[in-house]
Design an enzyme around this catalytic site. Structure first.
Site, PDB file in Angstrom:
ATOM      1  CE  LYS A 121      -1.702   2.079   3.252  1.00  0.00           C
ATOM      2  NZ  LYS A 121      -1.861   1.839   4.547  1.00  0.00           N
ATOM      3  CG  ASP A 139      -6.662   4.012   2.718  1.00  0.00           C
ATOM      4  OD1 ASP A 139      -7.385   3.748   2.377  1.00  0.00           O
ATOM      5  OD2 ASP A 139      -6.406   5.033   3.415  1.00  0.00           O
TER       6      ASP A 139
END
Ligand code: SF4
Length: 215
Positions: A121, A139
């Site tokens: 991420k 996220d």
């Protein structure tokens, strides 16, 4: 409603109502962004933005940070969550950038993921925000809002969400769309109590239509 229509309506809505969407992390260059992204794990952007000015005044370049020990860095980030681990990650990240990438923060997700403290991420955030490469970091906000809106179906992991979003969102809109979804999740589509009555997306939101959730 087809998936395509759902995407088109969502993109049109955000284009009109949130034309300027960008990260709330303050940074001046790719190195500063990597530092902020590492610090932001389980920590608010507001807190990170309070920490980075002093930290980067002391270590303004990746070379300067590479010469620091984790204990020295710790003193500047103690008010952050998990300061011990993050101090080790920052020192390790800086050394790796200096040793393996000639002091330049790498651009690709694969290279970025070799840096301590940078997972998939975070690597997606850095390649997207610092270098403008198309990516869709997922996220908790992006994961939740996409599922509620019906932009994703049956996605069980962030990677599945990422793949579905990238398939449907035009490449040139990925950066902005990432910030749209994060900001919407942060301020309107809250995890425990989404503010559906304030939300301009509810006319086609799958969660709103099917959960019986009416405030
Ligand atoms: S209508 Fe409610 S659940 Fe749907 S996106 Fe808006 S805030 Fe989230």
């Amino acid at each position: 409603m087809t998936t395509r229509e759902r995407y088109n309506k969502t993109i049109s809505y955000f284009r009109e109502n949130m034309p300027f969407a960008e990260t709330e992390l303050k940074y001046e260059n790719p190195f500063g962004l990597v530092v902020s992204v590492i610090l932001s794990a389980q920590c608010t952007d507001k807190r990170v933005n309070m920490i980075t000015p002093d930290l980067l005044a002391k270590y303004p370049t990746v070379q300067a940070m590479a010469r620091a020990t984790p204990d020295e860095i710790f003193n500047y980030i103690r008010s952050c969550s998990y300061p011990n681990n993050k101090a080790k990650h920052l020192a390790g990240m800086a050394r790796k950038v200096v040793q393996d990438f000639c002091g330049q923060v790498p651009e690709t997700v694969e290279e970025l993921m070799t840096l301590p403290g940078v997972g998939r991420k975070s690597a997606n955030v850095i390649t997207l925000v610092a270098f403008g490469n198309p990516a869709m970091p997922v996220d908790t906000h992006v994961f939740r809002v996409s599922a509620r809106l019906g932009l994703t179906t049956g996605a069980k992991t962030p990677l599945e969400t990422e793949k579905q979003l990238v398939r449907h969102i035009p490449r040139n809109l990925l950066t902005t769309a990432h910030h749209w979804l994060i900001l919407h999740g942060r301020y309107v589509c809250l995890a425990r109590k989404p503010k559906c009555q304030e939300c301009g997306l509810r006319a086609w939101c799958r969660y709103y239509a099917t959960s019986g959730y009416r405030l």
